[in-house]
Design a protein around this motif. Structure first.
Motif, mmCIF file in Angstrom:
data_model
loop_
_atom_site.group_PDB
_atom_site.id
_atom_site.type_symbol
_atom_site.label_atom_id
_atom_site.label_comp_id
_atom_site.label_asym_id
_atom_site.label_seq_id
_atom_site.Cartn_x
_atom_site.Cartn_y
_atom_site.Cartn_z
ATOM 1 N N PRO A 89 55.763 85.069 -5.411
ATOM 2 C CA PRO A 89 55.439 84.193 -6.537
ATOM 3 C C PRO A 89 54.164 83.405 -6.226
ATOM 4 N N CYS A 90 53.542 82.848 -7.290
ATOM 5 C CA CYS A 90 52.265 82.149 -7.076
ATOM 6 C C CYS A 90 52.466 80.747 -6.518
ATOM 7 N N GLY A 91 53.642 80.146 -6.801
ATOM 8 C CA GLY A 91 53.909 78.797 -6.306
ATOM 9 C C GLY A 91 53.278 77.684 -7.133
ATOM 10 N N GLU A 92 52.563 78.043 -8.174
ATOM 11 C CA GLU A 92 51.806 77.023 -8.919
ATOM 12 C C GLU A 92 52.078 76.991 -10.408
ATOM 13 N N CYS A 93 52.634 78.060 -10.970
ATOM 14 C CA CYS A 93 52.764 78.135 -12.428
ATOM 15 C C CYS A 93 53.945 77.279 -12.914
ATOM 16 N N PHE A 94 54.099 77.200 -14.225
ATOM 17 C CA PHE A 94 55.186 76.451 -14.861
ATOM 18 C C PHE A 94 56.546 76.807 -14.255
ATOM 19 N N GLN A 95 56.862 78.098 -14.138
ATOM 20 C CA GLN A 95 58.183 78.512 -13.636
ATOM 21 C C GLN A 95 58.322 78.240 -12.135
ATOM 22 N N CYS A 96 57.297 78.502 -11.359
ATOM 23 C CA CYS A 96 57.363 78.225 -9.917
ATOM 24 C C CYS A 96 57.600 76.740 -9.671
ATOM 25 N N ARG A 97 56.929 75.888 -10.459
ATOM 26 C CA ARG A 97 57.102 74.436 -10.263
ATOM 27 C C ARG A 97 58.513 74.002 -10.622
ATOM 28 N N LEU A 103 60.830 84.114 -12.064
ATOM 29 C CA LEU A 103 60.207 84.171 -13.386
ATOM 30 C C LEU A 103 58.720 83.831 -13.320
ATOM 31 N N CYS A 104 58.169 83.790 -12.111
ATOM 32 C CA CYS A 104 56.751 83.447 -11.921
ATOM 33 C C CYS A 104 55.899 84.172 -12.959
ATOM 34 N N GLU A 105 55.002 83.408 -13.579
ATOM 35 C CA GLU A 105 54.170 83.987 -14.641
ATOM 36 C C GLU A 105 53.042 84.842 -14.066
ATOM 37 N N ASP A 106 52.923 84.819 -12.752
ATOM 38 C CA ASP A 106 51.882 85.627 -12.093
ATOM 39 C C ASP A 106 52.496 86.299 -10.851
ATOM 40 N N LEU A 107 53.722 86.809 -10.999
ATOM 41 C CA LEU A 107 54.414 87.425 -9.854
ATOM 42 C C LEU A 107 53.600 88.630 -9.372
HETATM 43 ZN ZN ZN Z 1 54.306 81.323 -10.352
#
Ligand code: ZN
Ligand code: ZN
Length: 360
Positions: A89-97, A103-107
């Motif tokens: 996961p990106c760790g920064e997007c809406f879902q990661c936060r 559900l990471c938007e940039d998995l």
């Molecule tokens: Zn993410």
């Protein structure tokens, strides 16, 4: 080097591809073992969200020894035995936060376990590449990927000690869910049409097994074992709309159903309204994993409480992969693919690992 590449539905080829070289933050993994599963069967047949375009590499459950590390990779060195997840996961997007990394938007997906070597991108090196814990060997480590998905599924429900947990489907994920439910103190009831899977289920902590008919008789059988109520927790681990409907019917009032098995996109299923309103049954789903579940999965595998090795299937070479995924080597979707020249025995030495190579 040799690797499997999917050129389109049903067109899986083993090809010679360029050797990878690690750039900044990247590593090259020499694959020791990669497990196939029902997802690979589906991917070959009809594609998968993780396949962006063709030709695509394949194989998402794998482990290996680091062959080379790129500039800036300080915490790892060549020779380290590692488990590498198939995404980060990106760790920064809406879902990661929100803590919903699956559900990471940039998995970022990584496929390519079915090959001799694999370039691991910087984000996965940073987030989801783990040194094997002491006592876990490379051939078993790929199971951490599906086991992490099962841990995610467990985390979404509440299991009370001594209460029934129905598991619809006794494939490898059904058996993992069974073992995890038993570990949590639940009494798993595994429902599957195949006798050999039901026999395995007993080794993974099943309190009861039901020879499934995939119809209303299965619901009646679960109710017969639960004083007529149904189970407080139900997992569906088949991935078909009709078994989703059976799973919903098996829950007791106030129960929770995790519809874990992924169905074909665009399909629908029918839920009687009274199940949700008058019976207060909770329906939910879980997909994929997150870094915290991968860590837990590796520890669980190293502890060795359950006969995990039974879930790895027979060992085959890369050349047999297409036959295995097409069902020509038997019904079992689980095989351990070992490329020729793969790293062999690995032992922990002072927190690090040493490996020897198998003969090519
Ligand atoms: Zn993410
Ligand atoms: Zn899988």
């Amino acid at each position: 080097m040799r690797a499997a590449r999917l050129h389109g539905p049903g067109d899986l080829r083993i090809e010679t591809v360029p050797e990878p070289t690690p750039g900044p933050g990247e590593v090259v993994l020499s694959i020791a073992a990669a497990l196939s599963c029902a997802t690979d069967v589906k991917s070959v047949r009809r594609g998968h969200p993780s396949i962006a375009s063709y030709p695509s590499p394949l194989g998402h459950e794998f482990a290996g020894v680091l062959e080379a590390v790129g500039p800036g990779v300080e915490h790892l060195r060549p020779g380290d035995a590692t488990f590498c997840a198939n995404s980060a996961p990106c760790g920064e997007c809406f879902q990661c936060r929100r803590g919903r990394e699956s559900l990471c938007e940039d998995l970022l997906y990584l496929l390519g376990g079915f090959g001799e070597r694999l370039l691991v991108p910087e984000r996965i090196v940073r987030t989801n590449l783990f040194l094997l814990p002491r006592g876990l060997d490379l051939r078993l480590a790929p199971l951490a990927e599906p086991l992490a998905c099962a841990l995610h599924a467990l985390d979404a429900v509440e299991i009370s000690p001594g209460e029934a947990v129905a598991v619809v489907g006794g494939g490898s994920l059904g058996l993992m869910l069974c073992a995890l439910a038993a570990t949590a103190g639940g009494l798993p009831i595994v429902v599957d049409p195949h006798d050999e899977r039901l026999a395995h289920a007993l080794g993974f902590g099943a309190a009861e097994t039901i020879r499934a008919e995939r119809g209303p008789a299965d619901v009646a059988a679960v109710k017969a074992l639960t004083a007529g109520r149904g189970a407080p927790v139900v997992f569906e681990a088949v991935g078909r709309p009709d078994t989703w409907e059976l799973a919903v019917a098996m829950a007791c009032p106030g129960g929770t159903v995790n519809l874990f098995g992924g169905c074909v996109r665009g399909t629908t299923f029918v839920v009687p309204t009274e199940r949700v309103h008058y019976d207060e049954v909770t329906l939910l789903g879980t997909y994929h994993h997150a870094p915290r579940y991968l860590v837990q999965a590796l520890e669980l595998l190293a502890q060795g409480r359950w006969p995990w090795r039974e879930l790895c299937g027979p060992a085959i070479g890369l050349d047999e992969l297409a036959d295995a995924l097409a069902g020509r080597l038997g019904r079992h979707p689980k095989f351990t693919v070992v490329p020729s020249g793969a790293p062999g025995n690995v032992a922990n030495v002072g927190g690090r690992t040493t490996s020897t190579r198998t003969a090519p």
